[in-house]
Design an enzyme around this catalytic site. Structure first.
Site, PDB file in Angstrom:
ATOM      1  N   LYS A  55      58.761  78.999  -5.586  1.00 33.31           N
ATOM      2  CA  LYS A  55      59.493  79.688  -4.518  1.00 33.31           C
ATOM      3  C   LYS A  55      61.010  79.512  -4.657  1.00 33.31           C
ATOM      4  CE  LYS A  55      55.862  81.491  -2.598  1.00 33.31           C
ATOM      5  NZ  LYS A  55      54.664  80.751  -2.691  1.00 33.31           N
TER       6      LYS A  55
HETATM    7  C1  LIG Z   1      53.358  80.980  -1.888  1.00 36.72           C
HETATM    8  C2  LIG Z   1      52.802  81.780  -0.816  1.00 36.72           C
HETATM    9  C3  LIG Z   1      52.027  81.218   0.217  1.00 36.72           C
HETATM   10  C4  LIG Z   1      51.494  79.820   0.198  1.00 36.72           C
HETATM   11  O1  LIG Z   1      52.372  78.807   0.096  1.00 36.72           O
HETATM   12  P1  LIG Z   1      51.918  77.400  -0.520  1.00 36.72           P
HETATM   13  O2  LIG Z   1      53.065  76.525  -0.163  1.00 36.72           O
HETATM   14  O3  LIG Z   1      51.751  77.583  -1.996  1.00 36.72           O
HETATM   15  O4  LIG Z   1      50.654  76.975   0.155  1.00 36.72           O
HETATM   16  C5  LIG Z   1      51.620  82.039   1.259  1.00 36.72           C
HETATM   17  N1  LIG Z   1      51.933  83.333   1.285  1.00 36.72           N
HETATM   18  C6  LIG Z   1      52.648  83.914   0.320  1.00 36.72           C
HETATM   19  C7  LIG Z   1      52.977  85.365   0.450  1.00 36.72           C
HETATM   20  C8  LIG Z   1      53.087  83.176  -0.778  1.00 36.72           C
HETATM   21  O5  LIG Z   1      53.773  83.773  -1.756  1.00 36.72           O
END
Ligand SMILES: *Cc1c(COP(=O)(O)O)cnc(C)c1O
Length: 384
Positions: free
Chosen positions: A190
């Site tokens: 992210k």
């Molecule tokens: C990455 C992501 C998540 C989940 O986040 P995590 O921290 O990996 O559990 C949820 N929704 C979207 C759209 C994502 O890209």
């Protein structure tokens, strides 16, 4: 073989180590602690919310948001179809029933037209959803005004999955601040990362207190560990929150870097007919988490272009496979944007490509990606 170019690798600022060392010296090596408190405050302030509750993942934050709006087994929960499975998995944790909503072409996000159809149908059947999970894909805000108006009209709380859109804005307001609850992710891919982590934000401080309670095994007030409800172990480590604070302080630069990467790709591809960059809705500013485009079939097939990128040691991906097409959600209902044509989300999946977009991507690396794509879509000389 040239170095591998990754899609969206972690980008440390260099100051994380000192902050972690300081945290370790203080011996706050536990979930909770002063770094967690500070990280929650700093992030909540940045997105104009009254509070935040740091979690072990974005998925955990979505799960608790569903608990907080009282989702029970058999309840309906509406969710964007074009997204990562983590948006909808928590619906299954609660044995609730996901219903998927198609995208619209302007933002690739939840279609207000399809949402309205789904809400009208649910009302007709006497079972409105307990929540609508709206995703902001690749940093692009969904049509929040229209979606919020519909949620308000039917009195269904909105949960905003802003895992990919921290640092984006919609009509000047931070992405993730529109729902009853917003969630962010700090997974390694992210825009900022704590290696793994997430945050639930809201103006409802009591609900956030309850989230902290549920996230720490739902322990009642008693010296002997009394429990009357199911709890979870979802809280963020104090050490990781230290990394998160340093990362958050660099968010602005990371958004600038990703937007500049998008601009360079966009300029480089301008002359390729049939290649269309992901749009940016007027009045919104995307963090451009991933640069994404679609290819008209006359220009090239996305799977062929992906194969060529892969052969050149470049990590690129198709756009998310819509959840209504996933075997896991085979039985789920789906509402299309326009019933006279095939679903928008399916077209985006068939033709969309996500490119390396990390804020540490160098100009040279980006040129390599650009050349590979130009080569992949160049008109083939006809062999007569
Ligand atoms: C990455 C992501 C998540 C989940 O986040 P995590 O921290 O990996 O559990 C949820 N929704 C979207 C759209 C994502 O890209």
């Amino acid at each position: 073989m040239k170095d591998k170019i990754l899609l969206s690798p972690p980008h440390m600022t260099g100051e994380e180590e000192a902050m972690v060392a300081e945290t370790i010296a203080s011996n706050w090596i536990a979930p909770l602690g002063p770094q967690v408190d500070a990280f929650e405050r700093e992030l909540a302030n940045m997105v104009w919310k009254k509070g935040g509750a740091a979690m072990s993942s974005g998925t955990a934050a979505i799960h608790l948001a569903l608990k907080l709006v009282n989702v029970r087994p058999g309840d309906l929960v509406f969710c964007s179809s074009l997204t990562f499975v983590a948006s909808a998995n928590p619906v299954l944790y609660e044995k609730a029933i996901p219903v998927f909503i198609d995208s619209e072409p302007d933002t690739w996000n939840m279609s207000p037209v399809a949402l309205e159809k789904a809400l009208m149908e649910a009302k007709r059947q006497g079972a409105l959803p307990k929540a609508v999970i709206v995703v902001n894909l690749y940093g692009q805000s969904a049509k929040m005004a229209e979606l919020a108006e519909l949620c308000d009209a039917y009195r269904v709380p909105m949960i905003e999955d802003a895992a990919e859109s921290l640092g984006s804005s919609y009509q000047g307001r931070p992405s993730g601040s529109f729902g009853k609850f917003g969630i962010y992710s700090f997974n390694g891919n992210k825009i900022i990362t704590t290696s793994g982590g997430g945050m639930l934000v809201s103006d409802d401080l009591d609900a956030l207190e309850r989230a902290r309670f549920l996230a720490s095994q739902a322990r009642d007030q008693a010296a002997h560990y009394e429990h009357s409800q199911i709890g979870y172990n979802y809280r963020m480590s104090n050490v990781l929150a230290a990394i998160g604070r340093v990362q958050l302080a660099s968010l602005h630069e990371k958004v600038q870097a990703r937007r500049a990467i998008f601009e360079r790709y966009s300029n480089a591809f301008r002359s390729i007919p049939g290649l269309t960059m992901m749009p940016q809705l007027a009045g919104t500013r995307s963090n451009r988490w991933l640069t994404t485009f679609t290819l008209a079939p006359s220009t090239g097939s996305s799977s062929e272009v992906l194969a060529q990128l892969n052969a050149a040691n470049i990590e690129a991906r198709p756009v998310w496979k819509p959840l209504h097409l996933q075997p896991l959600f085979r039985d789920a209902a789906f509402f299309s944007h326009d019933d006279t044509r095939s679903p928008i989300s399916e077209g985006l999946f068939a033709t969309g490509i996500c490119l390396p977009s990390g804020s540490s991507l160098t100009h040279e690396q980006q040129l390599r990606v650009i050349r590979t794509i130009r080569h992949a879509v160049a008109p083939k000389r006809s062999v007569l």
